[in-house]
Design an enzyme around this catalytic site. Structure first.
Site, short mmCIF file in Angstrom:
data_model
loop_
_atom_site.label_atom_id
_atom_site.label_comp_id
_atom_site.label_asym_id
_atom_site.label_seq_id
_atom_site.Cartn_x
_atom_site.Cartn_y
_atom_site.Cartn_z
N SER A 101 -9.70 1.68 2.84
CA SER A 101 -8.89 2.52 1.96
C SER A 101 -7.80 1.73 1.24
O SER A 101 -7.11 2.25 0.37
CB SER A 101 -8.23 3.64 2.77
OG SER A 101 -7.32 3.11 3.72
N LYS B 170 0.84 -1.20 0.00
CA LYS B 170 0.00 0.00 0.00
C LYS B 170 0.87 1.25 0.00
O LYS B 170 1.92 1.28 0.64
CB LYS B 170 -0.93 -0.02 1.21
CG LYS B 170 -1.96 1.10 1.23
CD LYS B 170 -2.92 0.93 2.40
CE LYS B 170 -3.96 2.04 2.46
NZ LYS B 170 -4.93 1.84 3.57
N SER C 257 -9.92 -0.88 7.02
CA SER C 257 -9.39 -0.62 5.68
C SER C 257 -8.64 -1.78 5.05
O SER C 257 -8.32 -1.72 3.86
CB SER C 257 -8.48 0.61 5.70
OG SER C 257 -9.24 1.77 5.86
#
Length: 493
Positions: free
Chosen positions: A167, A92, A191
């Site tokens: 996210s 990420k 997330s």
């Protein structure tokens, strides 16, 4: 640092910020004293700082990555031996990979390149993992609608008209699309588990303090964890074994004790269900009817395979989401105000990132998207007007943590829906709107607040969209949660 131009107004402003009477200070005397003290502090300018390695990266190809899993691509491998040998990994884009941009999903940091790998990235490479790109994400890990995907709109591989879950959207897409075997994400209120549930992959939020956060853009000291998404429970277990454990740079990991995650899930078959006791809290149900029914059918299948299933309750659960929100927003605002310095714990911070935050918020806040801007604004409201509620929230956190521990008494894990809905459509649905925020995170955010491990596994679908089944274990007993997930995988084969 140059304080030669300090004025009486500056001294007065500092006093007011410290909530002191400016009249008690002589401005000239204080300016001279500060200049002397700054000479001492400025000796730190002599520290040698790391420089970024020369690592090749390139823009993602829309044909090879049609659902926008990545913000940049790379091919980085240190060794072909270890726990993760043969596995490809996405990271990420709020976790540092040295020499590659770390944007945090925001135009504010489009040009920021960290000089050092995050501890988790270093451990991935030591374990034989091959990093193939930085995964797409919502801006500053805050989002839930198209406007927060600032560079590329990530789409659900099961139906591109639907959201992949934020996210850590790109992390879920990369695994679901087969572009990576494993992905690192971050989880503040769900997330990692949202994209796991929406995309139909496995996702783990580990116990608080188990996985080091050095090199990660950590907004909330209480709620943030680096988590793992993968195609199988075994691959999650292997990755956790590779990255978990104490890090001298991260004080929050002191005393953490990794378990034998790989051994616990290896060779599990459906017969192991007879050794599993599952608590089912009513508080985790009550979302979309089809989701509840699918999850209850999965729990019934575990019972049919021999698992012991008990109805349980989580005392004081109604305080979980208000406390989670108050803590998360206060800490996020404090983090931004401090330019990315973790004043709350003695951990190593990247000075270059601190400088990048300071410059970005001093010069280019017009580039910040509306949702994170509104979140930071509300956080400042809490810092200015509602810090009492931060203290109240910490007391509520203790109550809810004790409630989850109480529900876990006498069972191995808790089980319920990962998310109260399947993936919403990109058009016309926003599961993080003000009117639905508390409902959206009701099944995930509480376990960030309490620090318990939680793992999501696919357990069926509703109209072609995956449904996630979540197992919650005792704090520090991530192996128990993974074992339950592996048993479900075996039963569901």
């Amino acid at each position: 640092m140059d304080d030669s131009s300090l004025t009486a107004d500056d001294i007065g402003e500092y006093a007011e910020r410290a909530r002191l009477d400016p009249d008690r200070f002589d401005p000239e005397e204080q300016a001279a004293a500060m200049e002397t003290q700054d000479t001492l502090v400025a000796r730190l300018d002599g520290l040698d700082m790391p420089t970024a390695p020369d690592r090749e990266y390139w823009d993602p190809d829309g044909d090879d990555d049609p659902n926008a899993a990545f913000l940049s691509r790379c091919d980085i491998q240190r060794t072909d031996e270890g726990l993760l040998a043969g596995l490809t990994v996405a990271v990420k884009d709020n976790i540092a990979v040295a020499g590659l941009p770390m944007t945090c999903g925001s135009p504010l940091f489009a040009d920021h390149v960290p000089a050092e790998d995050a501890t988790t990235v270093d451990r991935l490479l030591d374990a034989g993992g091959r990093i193939v790109g930085k995964a797409n994400m919502d801006e500053f890990a805050l989002g839930g609608d198209a406007a927060t995907m600032r560079f590329r709109l990530a789409r659900n591989p099961n139906d591109p008209d639907h959201q992949p879950g934020g996210s850590s959207a790109g992390s879920g897409v990369a695994v679901a699309d087969g572009l990576a075997d494993v992905a690192l994400g971050s989880d503040t209120g769900g997330s990692v588990r949202f994209p796991a549930s929406f995309c139909g992959v496995v996702g783990l939020k580990p116990s608080r303090g188990l996985v080091p956060l050095t090199g990660f853009v950590q907004f909330s000291k209480v709620n943030d964890e680096i988590g793992i998404l993968a195609d199988t429970v075994e691959h999650v277990a292997r990755t956790l074994a590779a990255i978990a454990g104490p890090d001298p740079k991260d004080a929050a990991t002191v005393g953490s004790s990794p378990e034998a995650y790989v051994d616990v899930v290896a060779g599990i078959d459906a017969g192991a269900a007879e050794t599993l006791t599952v608590g089912v809290p009513e508080e985790l149900f009550g979302g979309a009817r089809a989701v509840d029914e699918t999850v209850r059918a999965a729990i019934d299948a575990l019972a049919a395979a021999g698992a012991t299933v008990r109805e349980v309750s989580i005392p004081d659960f109604e305080y979980a989401v208000p406390a989670w929100w108050a803590i998360a927003m206060t800490e996020a605002a404090a983090y931004v105000e401090a330019n990315g310095n973790d004043y709350w714990q003695p951990s190593v911070t990247d000075p270059a990132f601190t400088a990048a935050v300071e410059a970005a918020f001093a010069e280019r806040t017009d580039e910040l998207g509306d949702y994170p801007a509104e979140a930071f604004l509300y956080g400042q409201h809490l810092l200015a007007e509602g810090e009492e509620y931060y203290a109240r929230a910490q007391r509520a956190r203790e109550l809810v943590t004790a409630g989850v521990d109480d529900a876990l008494d006498g069972v191995d894990v808790l089980a319920g829906p990962t998310t109260p809905m399947v993936a919403p459509a990109w058009e016309g649905e926003n599961y993080l709107a003000d009117s639905t925020l508390d409902e959206a995170v009701r099944t995930t955010g509480p376990f960030n607040l309490t620090g318990h491990p939680a793992v999501s596994v696919p357990c069926g679908s509703d109209d072609g969209l995956p449904v996630g089944l979540q197992f919650i274990g005792r704090r520090g007993a991530d192996a128990s949660a993974l074992r339950a997930a592996a048993i479900w995988e075996a039963v569901d084969r």
